[in-house]
Design an enzyme around this catalytic site. Sequence first.
Site, mmCIF file in Angstrom:
data_model
loop_
_atom_site.group_PDB
_atom_site.id
_atom_site.type_symbol
_atom_site.label_atom_id
_atom_site.label_comp_id
_atom_site.label_asym_id
_atom_site.label_seq_id
_atom_site.Cartn_x
_atom_site.Cartn_y
_atom_site.Cartn_z
ATOM 1 N N ASN A 1 2.292 3.180 2.553
ATOM 2 C CA ASN A 1 1.238 3.692 3.099
ATOM 3 C C ASN A 1 1.135 5.051 3.934
ATOM 4 O O ASN A 1 2.447 5.510 4.258
ATOM 5 C CB ASN A 1 0.769 2.707 4.236
ATOM 6 C CG ASN A 1 0.537 1.311 3.548
ATOM 7 O OD1 ASN A 1 -0.330 1.310 2.488
ATOM 8 N ND2 ASN A 1 1.439 0.440 3.889
ATOM 9 N N GLU B 1 -3.253 3.545 0.319
ATOM 10 C CA GLU B 1 -2.280 2.674 -0.029
ATOM 11 C C GLU B 1 -1.855 2.951 -1.330
ATOM 12 O O GLU B 1 -2.029 2.352 -2.276
ATOM 13 C CB GLU B 1 -2.682 1.117 -0.030
ATOM 14 C CG GLU B 1 -3.342 0.850 1.546
ATOM 15 C CD GLU B 1 -3.755 -0.477 1.653
ATOM 16 O OE1 GLU B 1 -2.766 -1.429 0.950
ATOM 17 O OE2 GLU B 1 -4.682 -0.754 2.330
ATOM 18 N N TYR C 1 10.309 4.396 5.426
ATOM 19 C CA TYR C 1 9.579 4.652 6.619
ATOM 20 C C TYR C 1 9.858 6.143 7.159
ATOM 21 O O TYR C 1 11.246 6.634 7.295
ATOM 22 C CB TYR C 1 9.403 3.927 7.664
ATOM 23 C CG TYR C 1 8.661 2.237 7.223
ATOM 24 C CD1 TYR C 1 7.476 2.333 6.635
ATOM 25 C CD2 TYR C 1 9.727 1.255 7.405
ATOM 26 C CE1 TYR C 1 6.881 0.984 6.097
ATOM 27 C CE2 TYR C 1 9.255 0.041 6.749
ATOM 28 C CZ TYR C 1 7.783 -0.016 6.158
ATOM 29 O OH TYR C 1 7.386 -1.203 5.929
ATOM 30 N N ARG D 1 -10.887 2.538 -11.657
ATOM 31 C CA ARG D 1 -11.833 1.463 -11.058
ATOM 32 C C ARG D 1 -12.602 1.630 -9.839
ATOM 33 O O ARG D 1 -11.700 2.154 -8.983
ATOM 34 C CB ARG D 1 -11.577 0.158 -11.645
ATOM 35 C CG ARG D 1 -10.347 -0.416 -10.821
ATOM 36 C CD ARG D 1 -9.968 -1.829 -11.195
ATOM 37 N NE ARG D 1 -8.742 -2.283 -10.287
ATOM 38 C CZ ARG D 1 -9.182 -2.883 -9.087
ATOM 39 N NH1 ARG D 1 -10.233 -2.836 -8.332
ATOM 40 N NH2 ARG D 1 -8.014 -3.588 -8.371
#
Length: 362
Positions: free
Chosen positions: A239, A289, A301, A314
């Site tokens: 993320n 994300e 991280y 989509r």
Amino acid sequence: MTDGMFSEVLKTFLVKYGKEWDGREKHKIVGKTPLEEAAIIVEDYGLPCAKHEFVNEVYSMFSDHLCKVKALPGANRLIKHLSCHGVPMALASNSHRATIESKISYQHGWKESFSVIVGSDEVRTGKPSPDIFLEAAKRLNMEPSSSLVIEDSVIGVMAGKAAGMEVVAVPSLPKQTHRYTSADEVINSLLDLQPEKWGLPPFQDWIEGTLPSEPWYVGGPVVKGLGRGSKVLGIPTANLSTEGYSDVLSEHPSGVYFGWAGLSTRGVYKMVMSIGWNPYFDNAEKTIEPWLLHEFDEDFYDEELHLVIVGYIRPEANFPSLETLITKIHEDRKVAERALDLPLYSKYRDDPYLKITSSKGQ
């Protein structure tokens, strides 16, 4: 096309009255005529000015910003497509005619593409009355029942249906699709319009289940997400913080995209990503994300991650169960992996933006 810019102008305007625009009236004013917008805001904020004064000042400020306005995602593609196929088009808005013409003067090719323009000052009553759309059909020499309306406001949908036309809604406000139920179809963005459903020429630019786009760029340190990627979905997303990317998020509709990801100490990988509110989890805020399509042995991280997004797969969608959501995510992965092997997309693997110098080595 102009809702975000109008909000910025309102913020500036309200400061001089000691007020702060917080967007709470946005759903009330979308699609309204200038005087209707003014009446709502003057009353709700208790402003010591008449609605005509409000219109004169705010729209003067607004006109100064029109050169910065960007078209909605997919709008230029659609207009060019229909124009190339000789489909007659009208632009019918609750704005005044002069304002409409000012808006489109900054959009390349729009003035030539719309053979008819109708403003609310040219008819007896603006939307949700059908007058604007009926006048547009009359000038196009088209039967209303043979016309398709594409609308972003609830009152615009009401006006189109009242005119006896088919209506596709593209909601301008997030998470508000339930308010557009009277439309014949509700789509997430103009990227998702299928013209052939309405008797119009189909797009021919989809490739292997993907829609190519000009590359766009997002980057920053990998942050902890909501704890559901690996734990709930079994899909470890890397993320990114949305801080500093409000413009990017507003320019690109929620949905599933794909491209290339560069990690500062690990290299470049294929990537599929979602942008949006993820209806199944009902995010409070729009998120970014990415899922790097590689098996990593450890978390990374705070490592710098750069993304080059090269296409669209989509729209964002809700799912009846967690299992169907997971299945769809894995289908997205397969689509992205196949597409990124195509020369059209694989060439971006060498984009300089992905070559990150590790800060740890400095």
